[in-house]
Design a protein around this motif. Sequence first.
Motif, mmCIF file in Angstrom:
data_model
loop_
_atom_site.group_PDB
_atom_site.id
_atom_site.type_symbol
_atom_site.label_atom_id
_atom_site.label_comp_id
_atom_site.label_asym_id
_atom_site.label_seq_id
_atom_site.Cartn_x
_atom_site.Cartn_y
_atom_site.Cartn_z
ATOM 1 N N GLN A 22 -5.019 9.643 8.433
ATOM 2 C CA GLN A 22 -4.855 10.048 7.026
ATOM 3 C C GLN A 22 -3.584 9.447 6.408
ATOM 4 N N PHE A 23 -3.491 9.580 5.092
ATOM 5 C CA PHE A 23 -2.347 9.004 4.373
ATOM 6 C C PHE A 23 -1.651 10.062 3.528
ATOM 7 N N VAL A 24 -0.409 9.760 3.126
ATOM 8 C CA VAL A 24 0.290 10.573 2.124
ATOM 9 C C VAL A 24 0.427 9.705 0.867
ATOM 10 N N THR A 62 2.194 6.247 -8.451
ATOM 11 C CA THR A 62 1.794 6.865 -7.176
ATOM 12 C C THR A 62 1.162 5.802 -6.285
ATOM 13 N N ARG A 63 1.528 5.812 -5.019
ATOM 14 C CA ARG A 63 0.927 4.880 -4.052
ATOM 15 C C ARG A 63 0.666 5.611 -2.734
ATOM 16 N N PRO A 64 -0.513 5.364 -2.118
ATOM 17 C CA PRO A 64 -0.816 5.978 -0.821
ATOM 18 C C PRO A 64 -0.297 5.144 0.357
ATOM 19 N N TYR A 65 0.092 5.816 1.437
ATOM 20 C CA TYR A 65 0.546 5.130 2.663
ATOM 21 C C TYR A 65 0.018 5.843 3.898
ATOM 22 N N SER A 66 -0.606 5.076 4.795
ATOM 23 C CA SER A 66 -1.176 5.631 6.027
ATOM 24 C C SER A 66 -0.061 6.080 6.964
ATOM 25 N N LEU A 104 5.910 5.925 8.694
ATOM 26 C CA LEU A 104 5.138 4.959 7.899
ATOM 27 C C LEU A 104 5.548 3.544 8.249
ATOM 28 N N CYS A 105 4.669 2.601 7.954
ATOM 29 C CA CYS A 105 4.947 1.174 8.142
ATOM 30 C C CYS A 105 4.704 0.499 6.803
ATOM 31 N N LEU A 106 5.759 0.027 6.171
ATOM 32 C CA LEU A 106 5.637 -0.467 4.801
ATOM 33 C C LEU A 106 5.937 -1.953 4.701
ATOM 34 N N ASN A 107 5.074 -2.593 3.940
ATOM 35 C CA ASN A 107 5.166 -4.030 3.717
ATOM 36 C C ASN A 107 5.761 -4.246 2.320
ATOM 37 N N HIS A 162 6.962 -8.366 -2.982
ATOM 38 C CA HIS A 162 8.080 -8.714 -3.873
ATOM 39 C C HIS A 162 7.767 -8.480 -5.342
ATOM 40 N N GLN A 163 6.559 -8.874 -5.755
ATOM 41 C CA GLN A 163 6.190 -8.710 -7.171
ATOM 42 C C GLN A 163 5.618 -7.321 -7.439
ATOM 43 N N GLY A 164 5.589 -6.477 -6.423
ATOM 44 C CA GLY A 164 4.964 -5.164 -6.549
ATOM 45 C C GLY A 164 5.802 -4.212 -7.388
ATOM 46 N N VAL A 165 5.151 -3.152 -7.861
ATOM 47 C CA VAL A 165 5.815 -2.153 -8.703
ATOM 48 C C VAL A 165 6.595 -1.163 -7.832
ATOM 49 N N PHE A 166 5.996 -0.743 -6.722
ATOM 50 C CA PHE A 166 6.512 0.405 -5.979
ATOM 51 C C PHE A 166 7.329 0.039 -4.746
ATOM 52 N N THR A 167 6.853 -0.957 -3.981
ATOM 53 C CA THR A 167 7.514 -1.209 -2.684
ATOM 54 C C THR A 167 8.974 -1.660 -2.809
ATOM 55 N N PRO A 168 9.365 -2.424 -3.859
ATOM 56 C CA PRO A 168 10.798 -2.755 -3.939
ATOM 57 C C PRO A 168 11.659 -1.483 -4.014
ATOM 58 N N HIS A 169 11.131 -0.428 -4.674
ATOM 59 C CA HIS A 169 11.873 0.838 -4.725
ATOM 60 C C HIS A 169 11.952 1.464 -3.323
ATOM 61 N N ILE A 214 -2.723 -2.146 10.276
ATOM 62 C CA ILE A 214 -2.626 -1.567 11.620
ATOM 63 C C ILE A 214 -2.149 -0.112 11.559
ATOM 64 N N ALA A 215 -1.536 0.283 10.426
ATOM 65 C CA ALA A 215 -0.865 1.590 10.346
ATOM 66 C C ALA A 215 -1.725 2.773 10.826
ATOM 67 N N PRO A 216 -2.920 2.999 10.244
ATOM 68 C CA PRO A 216 -3.659 4.183 10.700
ATOM 69 C C PRO A 216 -4.062 4.097 12.165
ATOM 70 N N LYS A 260 -9.519 0.213 2.326
ATOM 71 C CA LYS A 260 -8.981 -0.995 1.683
ATOM 72 C C LYS A 260 -7.627 -0.664 1.096
ATOM 73 N N TYR A 261 -6.660 -1.560 1.306
ATOM 74 C CA TYR A 261 -5.295 -1.316 0.820
ATOM 75 C C TYR A 261 -5.084 -1.791 -0.613
ATOM 76 N N ASP A 262 -5.968 -2.647 -1.151
ATOM 77 C CA ASP A 262 -5.759 -3.143 -2.523
ATOM 78 C C ASP A 262 -7.069 -3.149 -3.295
HETATM 79 C C1 LIG Z 1 -5.352 4.587 1.653
HETATM 80 C C2 LIG Z 1 -4.263 3.532 1.542
HETATM 81 C C3 LIG Z 1 -3.297 3.466 2.529
HETATM 82 C C4 LIG Z 1 -2.279 2.502 2.440
HETATM 83 N N1 LIG Z 1 -1.354 2.419 3.446
HETATM 84 C C5 LIG Z 1 -0.404 1.451 3.406
HETATM 85 C C6 LIG Z 1 0.518 1.308 4.487
HETATM 86 O O1 LIG Z 1 0.472 2.046 5.490
HETATM 87 N N2 LIG Z 1 1.484 0.341 4.382
HETATM 88 C C7 LIG Z 1 1.550 -0.499 3.295
HETATM 89 O O2 LIG Z 1 2.452 -1.354 3.270
HETATM 90 N N3 LIG Z 1 0.668 -0.390 2.278
HETATM 91 C C8 LIG Z 1 -0.285 0.565 2.292
HETATM 92 N N4 LIG Z 1 -1.173 0.703 1.252
HETATM 93 C C9 LIG Z 1 -0.949 -0.114 0.030
HETATM 94 C C10 LIG Z 1 0.007 0.643 -0.912
HETATM 95 O O3 LIG Z 1 -0.584 1.823 -1.409
HETATM 96 C C11 LIG Z 1 0.416 -0.227 -2.124
HETATM 97 O O4 LIG Z 1 -0.723 -0.760 -2.724
HETATM 98 C C12 LIG Z 1 1.360 -1.346 -1.710
HETATM 99 O O5 LIG Z 1 2.560 -0.781 -1.156
HETATM 100 C C13 LIG Z 1 1.724 -2.245 -2.904
HETATM 101 O O6 LIG Z 1 2.304 -1.430 -3.892
HETATM 102 P P1 LIG Z 1 3.202 -2.089 -5.035
HETATM 103 O O7 LIG Z 1 3.284 -1.118 -6.171
HETATM 104 O O8 LIG Z 1 4.504 -2.568 -4.455
HETATM 105 O O9 LIG Z 1 2.361 -3.352 -5.453
HETATM 106 P P2 LIG Z 1 1.432 -3.530 -6.757
HETATM 107 O O10 LIG Z 1 2.265 -3.731 -7.956
HETATM 108 O O11 LIG Z 1 0.451 -2.412 -6.805
HETATM 109 O O12 LIG Z 1 0.694 -4.897 -6.369
HETATM 110 C C14 LIG Z 1 -0.275 -4.888 -5.317
HETATM 111 C C15 LIG Z 1 -0.703 -6.311 -4.972
HETATM 112 O O13 LIG Z 1 0.107 -6.768 -3.891
HETATM 113 C C16 LIG Z 1 -0.665 -7.436 -2.917
HETATM 114 N N5 LIG Z 1 -0.363 -6.877 -1.575
HETATM 115 C C17 LIG Z 1 0.298 -7.515 -0.607
HETATM 116 N N6 LIG Z 1 0.452 -6.748 0.495
HETATM 117 C C18 LIG Z 1 -0.133 -5.568 0.215
HETATM 118 C C19 LIG Z 1 -0.327 -4.351 0.951
HETATM 119 N N7 LIG Z 1 0.150 -4.141 2.206
HETATM 120 N N8 LIG Z 1 -1.004 -3.371 0.362
HETATM 121 C C20 LIG Z 1 -1.481 -3.521 -0.907
HETATM 122 N N9 LIG Z 1 -1.313 -4.615 -1.659
HETATM 123 C C21 LIG Z 1 -0.655 -5.650 -1.109
HETATM 124 C C22 LIG Z 1 -2.129 -7.264 -3.311
HETATM 125 O O14 LIG Z 1 -2.600 -8.538 -3.696
HETATM 126 C C23 LIG Z 1 -2.140 -6.317 -4.470
HETATM 127 O O15 LIG Z 1 -3.002 -6.735 -5.502
HETATM 128 C C24 LIG Z 1 -2.223 1.617 1.332
HETATM 129 C C25 LIG Z 1 -3.219 1.695 0.349
HETATM 130 C C26 LIG Z 1 -4.234 2.620 0.456
HETATM 131 C C27 LIG Z 1 -5.311 2.666 -0.617
#
Ligand SMILES: Cc1cc2nc3c(=O)[nH]c(=O)nc-3n(C[C@H](O)[C@H](O)[C@H](O)COP(=O)(O)OP(=O)(O)OC[C@H]3O[C@@H](n4cnc5c(N)ncnc54)[C@H](O)[C@@H]3O)c2cc1C
Length: 229
Positions: A34-36, A48-52, A64-67, A70-77, A114-116, A227-229
């Motif tokens: 499961q994820f939070v 809001t973003r889910p993580y396994s 958690l294991c987070l990737n 760089h261009q993402g909204v949430f992970t840089p935070h 690989i996380a879950p 699916k993660y994306d």
């Molecule tokens: C059920 C579930 C469980 C998840 N568990 C994990 C987890 O354990 N660890 C984790 O790192 N992420 C996980 N994710 C993905 C996570 O929720 C976010 O989508 C991710 O962290 C990117 O968020 P962001 O706002 O930084 O990027 P956004 O601004 O939302 O941009 C996302 C884009 O980045 C790219 N991308 C590159 N690597 C990833 C990645 N790992 N996941 C999603 N998009 C990626 C994709 O092309 C995607 O379109 C999970 C997603 C789901 C639906």
Amino acid sequence: MRANVVELRDIAPEVRHFVFEVPEVEQLHFKPGQFVSFTETLKGRKITRPYSIVSLPDGNRFELCLNLVHQGVFTPHLFQMKPGDSIDMSAPLGFFVVRNPAKEAVFIATGTGIAPFRAMTPDYLSHPAANQLTLLFGVRHEHTIYYRDDFQALASSYPNFRFWPTLSRAESSWTGRIGHVQAHLVEAIGDRRDLDIYICGLKTMVDDVRAILKGLGFDRKQIIFEKYD
Ligand SMILES: Cc1cc2nc3c(=O)[nH]c(=O)nc-3n(C[C@H](O)[C@H](O)[C@H](O)COP(=O)(O)OP(=O)(O)OC[C@H]3O[C@@H](n4cnc5c(N)ncnc54)[C@H](O)[C@@H]3O)c2cc1C
């Protein structure tokens, strides 16, 4: 509820393992797989973003294991968080868990997909009636086989568990499997069509593997995916 960062460590470039605790509960209840969901207000928008969860239930702690995207909204935070920082989170959710009864299975992951499976694999194997399990794990390089020691230790302890990492950009020193997970699917499955197949990672890989499995004659009910994306 709020989750506090307890520890963190980099396990590969741009991949970080976090330990959190939830002070307001004694036990965080969840099923392995499961994820939070984390929520934070960033630049005036509530995100809001889910993580396994990569760990087994253990008091009020979870990992958690987070990737870093760089261009993402949430992970840089998330990658700016330090021990002692906290974040809003939901209670654990999700249906990507080992089915009961657990049939013979193949787990397929790429990258942080690989996380879950880090939680589901020991969960599956600890069952007294555990069947044969193969974990097919695709990454680019040898140093990004996350949790390699953990999976190898399980493979040494459980003769019914096969751990198959495969590298898409293998260095010349690598003597193991090469190529994408898709290249090893038929070998992992053999002649069997009665297995449960669990898949986790980015959409392209998950859709591709599902299409191959359908072509091999698998029923969609036997394919469980996240699916993660
Ligand atoms: C059920 C579930 C469980 C998840 N568990 C994990 C987890 O354990 N660890 C984790 O790192 N992420 C996980 N994710 C993905 C996570 O929720 C976010 O989508 C991710 O962290 C990117 O968020 P962001 O706002 O930084 O990027 P956004 O601004 O939302 O941009 C996302 C884009 O980045 C790219 N991308 C590159 N690597 C990833 C990645 N790992 N996941 C999603 N998009 C990626 C994709 O092309 C995607 O379109 C999970 C997603 C789901 C639906």
